[in-house]
Write a protein that holds these residues in place. Structure first.
Motif, PDB file in Angstrom:
ATOM      1  N   ILE A   4      75.178   4.013  31.927  1.00 12.27           N
ATOM      2  CA  ILE A   4      73.890   4.482  32.422  1.00 12.27           C
ATOM      3  C   ILE A   4      72.857   4.391  31.298  1.00 12.27           C
ATOM      4  N   ASP A   5      71.597   4.534  31.653  1.00 13.27           N
ATOM      5  CA  ASP A   5      70.510   4.450  30.682  1.00 13.27           C
ATOM      6  C   ASP A   5      70.313   5.816  30.022  1.00 13.27           C
ATOM      7  N   LEU A   6      70.916   6.011  28.858  1.00 17.94           N
ATOM      8  CA  LEU A   6      70.847   7.299  28.182  1.00 17.94           C
ATOM      9  C   LEU A   6      69.483   7.564  27.553  1.00 17.94           C
ATOM     10  N   SER A   7      68.652   6.544  27.458  1.00 19.52           N
ATOM     11  CA  SER A   7      67.313   6.764  26.914  1.00 19.52           C
ATOM     12  C   SER A   7      66.443   7.570  27.879  1.00 19.52           C
ATOM     13  N   LYS A   8      66.753   7.486  29.168  1.00 18.51           N
ATOM     14  CA  LYS A   8      65.970   8.198  30.179  1.00 18.51           C
ATOM     15  C   LYS A   8      66.096   9.711  30.025  1.00 18.51           C
ATOM     16  N   PRO A   9      67.311  10.291  30.024  1.00 19.94           N
ATOM     17  CA  PRO A   9      67.427  11.736  29.815  1.00 19.94           C
ATOM     18  C   PRO A   9      66.841  12.187  28.473  1.00 19.94           C
ATOM     19  N   LYS A  10      67.003  11.374  27.452  1.00 21.53           N
ATOM     20  CA  LYS A  10      66.473  11.720  26.129  1.00 21.53           C
ATOM     21  C   LYS A  10      64.959  11.856  26.170  1.00 21.53           C
ATOM     22  N   GLN A  11      64.286  10.923  26.834  1.00 25.50           N
ATOM     23  CA  GLN A  11      62.834  10.956  26.914  1.00 25.50           C
ATOM     24  C   GLN A  11      62.346  12.088  27.807  1.00 25.50           C
ATOM     25  N   ILE A  12      63.064  12.342  28.896  1.00 23.89           N
ATOM     26  CA  ILE A  12      62.680  13.432  29.798  1.00 23.89           C
ATOM     27  C   ILE A  12      62.706  14.760  29.063  1.00 23.89           C
ATOM     28  N   VAL A  13      63.780  15.006  28.326  1.00 24.88           N
ATOM     29  CA  VAL A  13      63.898  16.270  27.593  1.00 24.88           C
ATOM     30  C   VAL A  13      62.791  16.389  26.551  1.00 24.88           C
ATOM     31  N   ALA A  14      62.508  15.306  25.851  1.00 28.00           N
ATOM     32  CA  ALA A  14      61.437  15.324  24.856  1.00 28.00           C
ATOM     33  C   ALA A  14      60.093  15.637  25.506  1.00 28.00           C
ATOM     34  N   ASP A  15      59.845  15.053  26.675  1.00 31.22           N
ATOM     35  CA  ASP A  15      58.583  15.303  27.385  1.00 31.22           C
ATOM     36  C   ASP A  15      58.477  16.761  27.823  1.00 31.22           C
ATOM     37  N   LEU A  17      60.019  19.416  26.486  1.00 31.25           N
ATOM     38  CA  LEU A  17      59.895  20.307  25.332  1.00 31.25           C
ATOM     39  C   LEU A  17      58.533  20.199  24.654  1.00 31.25           C
ATOM     40  N   LYS A  18      57.838  19.124  24.905  1.00 39.92           N
ATOM     41  CA  LYS A  18      56.501  18.952  24.330  1.00 39.92           C
ATOM     42  C   LYS A  18      55.536  19.980  24.900  1.00 39.92           C
ATOM     43  N   ASP A  19      55.753  20.371  26.171  1.00 37.62           N
ATOM     44  CA  ASP A  19      54.825  21.276  26.856  1.00 37.62           C
ATOM     45  C   ASP A  19      55.423  22.639  27.206  1.00 37.62           C
ATOM     46  N   HIS A  20      56.740  22.813  27.005  1.00 34.31           N
ATOM     47  CA  HIS A  20      57.397  24.052  27.411  1.00 34.31           C
ATOM     48  C   HIS A  20      58.380  24.514  26.333  1.00 34.31           C
ATOM     49  N   GLN A  21      58.404  25.804  26.093  1.00 36.28           N
ATOM     50  CA  GLN A  21      59.387  26.381  25.181  1.00 36.28           C
ATOM     51  C   GLN A  21      60.564  26.870  26.023  1.00 36.28           C
ATOM     52  N   ILE A  22      61.516  26.003  26.233  1.00 37.75           N
ATOM     53  CA  ILE A  22      62.597  26.275  27.189  1.00 37.75           C
ATOM     54  C   ILE A  22      63.559  27.338  26.654  1.00 37.75           C
ATOM     55  N   ASP A  23      63.794  28.372  27.482  1.00 37.85           N
ATOM     56  CA  ASP A  23      64.797  29.377  27.135  1.00 37.85           C
ATOM     57  C   ASP A  23      65.847  29.551  28.230  1.00 37.85           C
ATOM     58  N   THR A  65      65.319  34.131  44.264  1.00 34.50           N
ATOM     59  CA  THR A  65      64.941  33.448  43.029  1.00 34.50           C
ATOM     60  C   THR A  65      65.050  34.389  41.830  1.00 34.50           C
ATOM     61  N   PRO A  66      65.755  33.974  40.779  1.00 31.18           N
ATOM     62  CA  PRO A  66      65.886  34.838  39.606  1.00 31.18           C
ATOM     63  C   PRO A  66      64.533  35.159  38.974  1.00 31.18           C
ATOM     64  N   ALA A  67      64.424  36.372  38.458  1.00 29.59           N
ATOM     65  CA  ALA A  67      63.167  36.822  37.870  1.00 29.59           C
ATOM     66  C   ALA A  67      62.771  36.019  36.640  1.00 29.59           C
ATOM     67  N   TRP A  68      63.756  35.393  35.997  1.00 28.22           N
ATOM     68  CA  TRP A  68      63.471  34.670  34.758  1.00 28.22           C
ATOM     69  C   TRP A  68      62.955  33.249  34.978  1.00 28.22           C
ATOM     70  N   VAL A  69      62.942  32.777  36.215  1.00 29.58           N
ATOM     71  CA  VAL A  69      62.448  31.415  36.458  1.00 29.58           C
ATOM     72  C   VAL A  69      60.938  31.370  36.252  1.00 29.58           C
ATOM     73  N   GLY A  70      60.485  30.432  35.422  1.00 27.53           N
ATOM     74  CA  GLY A  70      59.068  30.293  35.129  1.00 27.53           C
ATOM     75  C   GLY A  70      58.804  29.098  34.256  1.00 27.53           C
ATOM     76  N   PRO A  71      57.690  29.071  33.534  1.00 25.60           N
ATOM     77  CA  PRO A  71      57.324  27.907  32.725  1.00 25.60           C
ATOM     78  C   PRO A  71      58.326  27.556  31.627  1.00 25.60           C
ATOM     79  N   ASN A  72      59.158  28.516  31.244  1.00 32.06           N
ATOM     80  CA  ASN A  72      60.148  28.267  30.190  1.00 32.06           C
ATOM     81  C   ASN A  72      61.531  27.927  30.753  1.00 32.06           C
TER      82      ASN A  72
END
Length: 327
Positions: A4-15, A17-23, A65-72
């Motif tokens: 599979i194209d592993l560059s796709k998931p890598k770029q998606i995650v980078a995109d 994390l650029k706009d969201h502080q994922i927790d 829906t869990p209370a923690w679901v949001g921008p992060n």
């Protein structure tokens, strides 16, 4: 070489994390698609030190829906054809709360792809390896997220494994025919079959029970985790009771082996799909083999399902209610 194209998931995650502080991470789907998200959830939950990682059937995510679901919250949804109404709705549920959503589907123009942040289109028809692409892309997203958020010493081994496991899955399926035919002969007349598994393959047992047997073959079935087997269900074990066990190559193998020993002790009718028999750890490496068991088990089980459907003269596409009624 199938990969599979592993560059796709890598770029998606980078995109993301650029706009969201994922927790937090929410894997969301229905039926077999939810089950195929489970190896990603299992890997990420077991190896993160900072992230809250959960998996949901779509309508539970929508209705409670869990209370923690949001921008992060990084939300990954999945539907083979991209038309599962509950999962399409889950995209809207997540987006309304500001969460970034990545959809994984075989249909790049389906409703599941509308209004989400990223889309991954996976294969399916080409061969047995293609049937585990969905699982692989989800796992690749989990690997990349862990690496980019906090780092992991498993990263190189996981990426290498993702580059090798598809050829292994295809080879395993191609060599499973004889055992699958024997399984079909031995189990075709059983009206109930128990499934057992553990670790990352726990949901392979679950999905085989729920979908390949209950849905596609109309065989009554139940799935047990081998770690829970001795806390209740082993009381049902007796001579000639039918079981299919997914034996892992990796960390949870001792649980599977303990269950198998007990089944054999009381002469249950047991078939075993053992990932070690197909050389899993020798291909992907023993350090990460635990996380790749579902690829082998899923590919081989597909052959078993085809053989038993032929033996029972009950095609895998036959349905009583699905696609025929409003429900």
């Amino acid at each position: 070489m199938y990969e599979i194209d592993l560059s796709k998931p890598k770029q998606i995650v980078a995109d993301v994390l650029k706009d969201h502080q994922i927790d937090s991470v929410a894997f969301v789907g229905c039926g077999a698609s939810m089950s195929e998200l489970y190896p990603a959830k299992y890997f990420l939950a077991n190896n993160t030190r900072t992230l809250n990682v959960q998996i949901f059937t779509a309508n539970e995510f929508n209705y409670d829906t869990p209370a923690w679901v949001g921008p992060n919250t990084f939300v990954v949804t999945c539907s083979l054809g991209g038309t599962t109404p509950e999962t399409v709705k889950a995209n809207g549920t997540a987006k309304a709360l500001g969460a970034p959503v990545t959809a994984i589907t075989h249909n790049g123009t389906s409703p599941l792809t509308e209004g989400v942040d990223h889309v991954i289109v996976h294969g399916f028809e080409k061969n047995y390896a293609a049937k585990v692409e969905k699982m692989g892309y989800a796992l690749a997203l989990a690997v990349e997220l862990l690496q980019q958020v906090e780092g992991t010493d498993l990263y190189d081994d996981m990426v290498a494994g993702l580059g090798k496991v598809y050829d292994l899955a295809e080879d395993a399926a191609e060599h499973a025919g004889k055992l699958a035919a024997q399984f079909a002969t031995d189990f075709k007349d059983d009206q109930l079959i128990y499934l057992m598994g553990s670790g990352a393959s726990a949901k392979v047992a679950y999905s085989t029970s729920m979908f390949l047997f209950s849905e596609m073959q109309w065989i009554d079935s139940a799935a047990y985790h081998t770690g829970e087997y001795f806390h209740g269900p082993f009381e049902l074990t007796e001579k000639d009771k039918p079981y299919l066990l997914f034996m892992n190559d990796g960390a949870t193998r001792p649980m599977d082996a303990r269950a198998l020993t007990f089944l054999q002790r009381f002469d249950a009718k047991v078939a075993v799909i053992d990932a070690k028999d197909y050389g899993l750890s020798g291909v992907v490496g023993s350090k990460v083999a635990t996380y790749f068991n579902p690829f082998v088990h899923t590919a081989v089980m597909r052959v078993y399902a085809e053989k038993i459907s032929e033996a029972r003269q009950h095609p895998l596409t036959m349905r009583r209610y699905m696609w025929k009624l409003q429900y």
